[in-house]
Design a protein around this motif. Sequence first.
Motif, PDB file in Angstrom:
ATOM      1  N   PHE A  24      -8.486   1.266  -0.159  1.00  0.00           N
ATOM      2  CA  PHE A  24      -7.239   1.502  -1.012  1.00  0.00           C
ATOM      3  C   PHE A  24      -7.472   0.495  -2.404  1.00  0.00           C
ATOM      4  CE2 PHE A  24      -3.228  -1.057  -1.904  1.00  0.00           C
ATOM      5  CZ  PHE A  24      -2.611  -0.003  -2.443  1.00  0.00           C
ATOM      6  N   LYS A  39       0.817   4.192  -3.036  1.00  0.00           N
ATOM      7  CA  LYS A  39       0.693   5.393  -2.846  1.00  0.00           C
ATOM      8  C   LYS A  39       1.886   6.535  -3.209  1.00  0.00           C
ATOM      9  CE  LYS A  39      -2.567   4.692   1.190  1.00  0.00           C
ATOM     10  NZ  LYS A  39      -2.438   4.967   2.402  1.00  0.00           N
ATOM     11  N   LYS A  40       3.057   6.013  -3.128  1.00  0.00           N
ATOM     12  CA  LYS A  40       4.271   6.513  -3.535  1.00  0.00           C
ATOM     13  C   LYS A  40       4.552   6.923  -5.060  1.00  0.00           C
ATOM     14  CE  LYS A  40       8.282   8.680  -3.088  1.00  0.00           C
ATOM     15  NZ  LYS A  40       8.526   9.860  -2.359  1.00  0.00           N
ATOM     16  N   ILE A  47       0.799  -1.228  -0.093  1.00  0.00           N
ATOM     17  CA  ILE A  47       0.054   0.169   0.204  1.00  0.00           C
ATOM     18  C   ILE A  47       0.807   1.409   0.184  1.00  0.00           C
ATOM     19  CG2 ILE A  47      -1.646   1.272   1.483  1.00  0.00           C
ATOM     20  CD1 ILE A  47      -2.688  -1.165   2.436  1.00  0.00           C
ATOM     21  N   SER A  48       2.065   1.495   0.758  1.00  0.00           N
ATOM     22  CA  SER A  48       2.895   2.293   0.955  1.00  0.00           C
ATOM     23  C   SER A  48       3.432   2.627  -0.489  1.00  0.00           C
ATOM     24  CB  SER A  48       3.830   2.186   1.987  1.00  0.00           C
ATOM     25  OG  SER A  48       4.804   3.232   1.998  1.00  0.00           O
ATOM     26  N   ASN A  58      -6.805  12.327  -1.974  1.00  0.00           N
ATOM     27  CA  ASN A  58      -5.350  12.705  -2.217  1.00  0.00           C
ATOM     28  C   ASN A  58      -5.168  12.509  -3.868  1.00  0.00           C
ATOM     29  OD1 ASN A  58      -2.642  13.430  -1.742  1.00  0.00           O
ATOM     30  ND2 ASN A  58      -2.040  11.379  -1.382  1.00  0.00           N
ATOM     31  N   ILE A  87      -4.821   7.433  -6.251  1.00  0.00           N
ATOM     32  CA  ILE A  87      -5.471   6.240  -5.949  1.00  0.00           C
ATOM     33  C   ILE A  87      -6.508   6.551  -5.020  1.00  0.00           C
ATOM     34  CG2 ILE A  87      -5.037   4.171  -4.477  1.00  0.00           C
ATOM     35  CD1 ILE A  87      -2.569   3.590  -5.850  1.00  0.00           C
ATOM     36  N   LEU A  88      -6.374   7.292  -3.792  1.00  0.00           N
ATOM     37  CA  LEU A  88      -7.482   7.554  -2.929  1.00  0.00           C
ATOM     38  C   LEU A  88      -8.044   8.949  -3.516  1.00  0.00           C
ATOM     39  CD1 LEU A  88      -5.921   6.870   0.414  1.00  0.00           C
ATOM     40  CD2 LEU A  88      -7.078   5.435  -0.861  1.00  0.00           C
TER      41      LEU A  88
END
Length: 598
Positions: free
Chosen positions: A291, A241-242, A237-238, A251, A247-248
């Motif tokens: 997510f 997101k990077k 997940i991290s 954000n 994705i969200l």
Amino acid sequence: MASSEKSTSKGQAWFCTTGLPSDIEIEVDDMTFHLHKFPLMSKSRKLHRLITEQETRSFSSLNPQTSTALTVVVAEKEEENEQETEENSFPHIKLEDFPGSSESFEMVAKFCYGVKIDLSASSAVPLRCAAEHLEMTEEYSPDNLISKTERFLSHSVYKSLRESIKALQACESVSPLAESLGVTEQCVESIKQNRDNTNTELWFEDLAQLSLPIFRTVILSMRSEDLSSDVIESCLISYAKKHIPGILRSNRKPSSSSSTAASENEQREILETITSNLPLDKSSISATTRFLFGLLRTAIILNASETCRDLLERKIGSQLERASLDDLLVPSYSYLNETLYDVDLVERILSHFLDSLEERSSTALVEADGRSPSLMLVGKLIDGFLAEIASDANLKSEKFYNLAISLPDQARLYDDGLYRAVDVYLKAHPWVTEEEKEKICGVMDCQKLTLEACTHAAQNERLPLRTVVQVLFFEQLQLRHAIAGTLLAAQSPSPSQSTEPRPGEEEVDAGKWKKTVRENQVLRLDMDTMRTRVHRLERECSNMKKVIAKIDKVGSPATTVTDRPRSWSITKKFGCKFKTQVCDSQEATVVDHRSRRV
């Protein structure tokens, strides 16, 4: 020793100013190093061999007997080498595909000249590979570069999580040789062993800095050792997101540095890699569901593979009870879908949820009435989704009906949410036929409507007549049960109460009794009102029957005496299994009640 740069035809040049003229040139990438033979040959077996071969070829090119024995092609090449040697007055060696590029060779040259070099996690890995490439072993020369870099990695890099991650990043430029030497494996092991000694969030952030090939190696190593699925999932997940923006939904700000953003193909590759490594079992992380929906939306936009999307749908289906209504509202990105939201996608996810529910039904938590909490949560979620998409003018009645009946009866304790969705659909689609209305209303169970929903449905002009009659009937039953329960509760004393009333209890009981009587009177009045309403509907139906009969007589030939009029029953017409006399407001009992109230 010092180094200086000057422009040459071959790019940059590096000189060693020791007071002695250089006697060899070594070219690495675009850098030419002007060095001395002896320091290099004393530390590197490969450079010793290359320099010796170069000198041998130069000597052979000056021997006429040897040159006549060679072919014309070889002679031409040696003439070029001879001219180059005469111009430079010393040999020239070019190192192809040198690990770590010219920067690593510069550190090798300094080491050969005895200059102290400062090692770091980022420079030690390519320098270790360069030493291996040049065969700078202990057997050839004591305290050589291979042993020096190995000691630094063991004592300063592998014991630190942050340094191991930096070294792992440096492995990317020399990945084939670093893997064969075991440097990559040692860094990965260090990362796993030192995970408990550092902050988890910082650990995830550091791993997110890795390139995709190195990150894939780390994840595969974690999975091979049966590391916790939650840790692997959080790490994925991290990383997503990077490297995958948007994705969200919360954000979706554009990145400040667009040059570092991954391309569409790179994002697709990252997404498919993350999806293929996600654990298939149900996650214990509550934030994972949102997510996963973000990944699924991105997979649809990036046109990821069918396998990738199917894996995401199955993963979401295994934990659908954690989703929210906003998660289910996935827009239809394909021009083939007429609806605003992707209803087919929700149907597939719901199907995966029901399949997973059957698999874990033996160990799942079930309430006393046989209802699963997860199933009831999903039932409420689907009812909300139906109410949201019902206002879409392009939504076909068949698609609405199929999604509404896809859940079992145990998924809904009350059908109020389903009634709301049906009401919204009928309001947004006034052109549907009466037959379609009855089919859509058939998804509801009128017995599972609350009194508030029954009251609203009885006055709803959009509902077909059959549904209204059924609602009124079951509303009457609910009122009867409520009255009976109230009377029983008022008449039967509590077991904990004593036979002799305490002082003041008689006044309290009398007050409760008066309140109960008033409530019963209100309920009876409501029942009479419903009976009157049903009786009015019966009369309207009877009038309609007479009008239809007159039309039939006018439009059809004269009937014979033996013909019998067609029997007509409201119970058959509207599918209600109750006698109409129950709802007759002219019954004697009802008249008696009214006379008492008057």
